[in-house]
Design an enzyme around this catalytic site. Structure first.
Site, PDB file in Angstrom:
ATOM      1  N   SER A 171      15.915 -92.688 -82.802  1.00  0.00           N
ATOM      2  CA  SER A 171      17.116 -91.868 -82.751  1.00  0.00           C
ATOM      3  C   SER A 171      17.353 -91.221 -84.122  1.00  0.00           C
ATOM      4  O   SER A 171      16.470 -90.538 -84.635  1.00  0.00           O
ATOM      5  CB  SER A 171      18.303 -92.713 -82.284  1.00  0.00           C
ATOM      6  OG  SER A 171      19.378 -91.911 -81.885  1.00  0.00           O
ATOM      7  N   HIS A 182      16.012 -92.977 -73.781  1.00  0.00           N
ATOM      8  CA  HIS A 182      16.090 -92.842 -75.234  1.00  0.00           C
ATOM      9  C   HIS A 182      15.739 -94.127 -75.974  1.00  0.00           C
ATOM     10  O   HIS A 182      15.046 -94.098 -76.981  1.00  0.00           O
ATOM     11  CB  HIS A 182      17.511 -92.406 -75.602  1.00  0.00           C
ATOM     12  CG  HIS A 182      17.712 -92.100 -77.047  1.00  0.00           C
ATOM     13  ND1 HIS A 182      17.085 -91.056 -77.688  1.00  0.00           N
ATOM     14  CD2 HIS A 182      18.491 -92.703 -78.001  1.00  0.00           C
ATOM     15  CE1 HIS A 182      17.474 -91.002 -78.950  1.00  0.00           C
ATOM     16  NE2 HIS A 182      18.312 -92.008 -79.174  1.00  0.00           N
ATOM     17  N   ASP A 236      15.161 -88.722 -71.578  1.00  0.00           N
ATOM     18  CA  ASP A 236      16.096 -89.013 -72.663  1.00  0.00           C
ATOM     19  C   ASP A 236      17.395 -88.241 -72.430  1.00  0.00           C
ATOM     20  O   ASP A 236      17.394 -87.022 -72.325  1.00  0.00           O
ATOM     21  CB  ASP A 236      15.462 -88.600 -73.993  1.00  0.00           C
ATOM     22  CG  ASP A 236      16.231 -89.104 -75.202  1.00  0.00           C
ATOM     23  OD1 ASP A 236      17.458 -89.286 -75.105  1.00  0.00           O
ATOM     24  OD2 ASP A 236      15.600 -89.297 -76.262  1.00  0.00           O
TER      25      ASP A 236
END
Length: 448
Positions: free
Chosen positions: A264, A392, A358
């Protein structure tokens, strides 16, 4: 080099029979669950489970559960049928329903789901206590809500994050705040800096697991921990450079180059480290962006502003759940060009990891743009792994799938994307590939 891993396996089914189906087990036969290794194992280590003492073809429900350090309950269930000898081996017998279907030897673990919605399993204390996973077998096909009767058998496995001989050392060196994990032995070992994203604080579980596999790893805090800033509105890359120098000077680190892994926000930070810091020679960006995000990044006389966002693009899926996948602007829009990380300047190697579903941001687009930039500059120093139906939060093997959890910046639960079964299988596939990539580019130094 492009490496695409397709895991279009059937997504986990949560369907169960409408009423319990039971068949008494054979009188006088003691039902037992054998677990290997037992009683302890490492968290990313597979388990072999086998149930014996059942009646031939007996329908049973297998259940797993654990409580995290805050006491939150995670549990899973799957429906099985014993073989003709009254035995059940999930490595050979398919689940017929429940949290997943098909032959999945570790399905009970990666399908563990929180009883409290939007709870993410994060192991903060990796040194002093394991996660205790309880495995049970019940007569008949039942949902979790129907499992009110006593189990036929129970077994417990202690899932540790540090193997014997790994050292955990808190770091307060200059400005650097983190935790060092040193593998057993004399070394030298490949050195890795490990970064997480907007969760903040100190996250150690991936770093400790990497140390088990022979990497000397620094879990690095950069906001919301100790005396570090409370946010990442203004980060300076000199802090990360100080951490790189600290790790590179460790007597057990194989140098001069080190690696970095980030997810991230940590994913774009490791790209910036590779672009500006010459000793960072191998980086893994998981669900990262090719532009600097969420605040300014300063390095000497250079400032990369944060990629612009439009809050009005937030989608409300439920009363408390939001989708923020459209909030971030396209880095290649003219107004955002100054946010783009100049990865073409890097001499090291990149591994881009993409979950195609994602929902945090447009990871597939960002990876494509990053690779195009490298190609335009004659670079082939990259690998790409993409996973259909993965989201994600791609974690090490066997971490339970997290559909949604509270986002520190948003202040409420956000959906991360992915489907349980393909996401879990993506993690199982990815974890050894990350280690292979880092080992390939860091151990090679000893031969130069």
């Amino acid at each position: 080099m492009l490496m695409r891993t397709s895991l279009r396996a059937m997504s986990g089914s949560r369907s169960v029979l409408s009423r319990p189906e039971r068949l008494p087990h054979r009188a006088g036969m003691a039902v037992s669950i054998g677990v290997q290794p037992s009683p302890d194992s490492l968290f990313d280590e597979p388990l072999r489970m086998r149930v014996s003492g059942l009646s031939p073809l007996q329908p049973v429900t297998m259940k797993a559960w654990l409580r995290d350090q805050k006491g939150q309950l995670f549990q899973s269930a799957a429906l099985y049928r014993a073989d003709g000898e009254g035995e059940l081996d999930p490595a050979h017998s398919p689940s017929l329903g429940g949290h997943y279907t098909g032959i999945q030897p570790m399905g009970l673990l990666w399908s563990l789901s929180p009883q409290t919605p939007f709870t993410r399993l994060v192991k903060r204390d990796v040194a002093s206590s394991p996660l205790s996973v309880h495995i049970q077998v019940f007569d008949g096909h039942c949902s979790l809500e129907q499992l009110t009767h006593q189990p036929l058998a129970t077994a417990t496995n202690q899932r540790w994050f540090m193997k014997e001989g790994v050292s955990r050392i808190p770091v307060r060196e200059g400005r650097v705040r983190g935790t060092l994990f040193i593998p057993p032995g004399t070394g030298p070992f490949p050195g890795i800096i490990d970064l997480y994203g907007s969760v903040g604080g100190m996250v150690e579980h991936r770093a400790s697991l990497l140390a088990n596999h022979g990497f000397l790893t620094l879990a690095l805090g950069y906001f919301g921990f100790d005396d570090l800033p409370n946010d990442f509105n203004n980060l300076d890359l000199e802090y990360f450079e100080e951490a790189v120098n600290f790790l590179g000077q460790h007597p057990k680190v194989l140098g001069p180059g080190i690696g970095a892994i980030g997810i991230s926000k940590g994913g774009d930070l490791v790209l910036s480290m590779a672009a500006f810091l010459p000793h960072v020679i191998a980086v893994v960006s998981i669900g990262g962006c090719n532009a600097n995000t969420l605040g300014n990044l300063h390095y000497k006389n250079i400032t990369l502003p944060g990629l612009s966002v439009s809050i009005d693009r937030i989608k409300f899926l439920e009363s408390t759940l939001v989708d923020i996948s459209e909030v971030m602007h396209n880095p290649m829009d003219g107004a955002n060009n100054d946010c783009i990380i100049p990865i073409e300047k890097a001499e090291g190697h990149f591994l881009f990891v993409v979950g195609e579903d994602d929902k945090n941001w447009k990871t597939p687009l960002y990876a494509q743009q990053a690779i195009e930039k490298l190609k335009e500059n004659g670079k082939e120093n990259y690998e790409l792994i993409t996973y259909p139906e993965a989201g994600h939060l791609l974690e090490p093997s066997y971490f339970p799938f997290c559909y949604a959890s509270v986002h520190r910046l948003v202040g409420q639960p956000v959906v991360w994307g992915g489907e349980m079964k393909p996401h879990a299988l993506a993690q199982l596939d990815l974890w050894p590939k990350i280690q292979t990539f880092l080992r390939k580019h860091l151990e090679h130094q000893s031969k130069l």
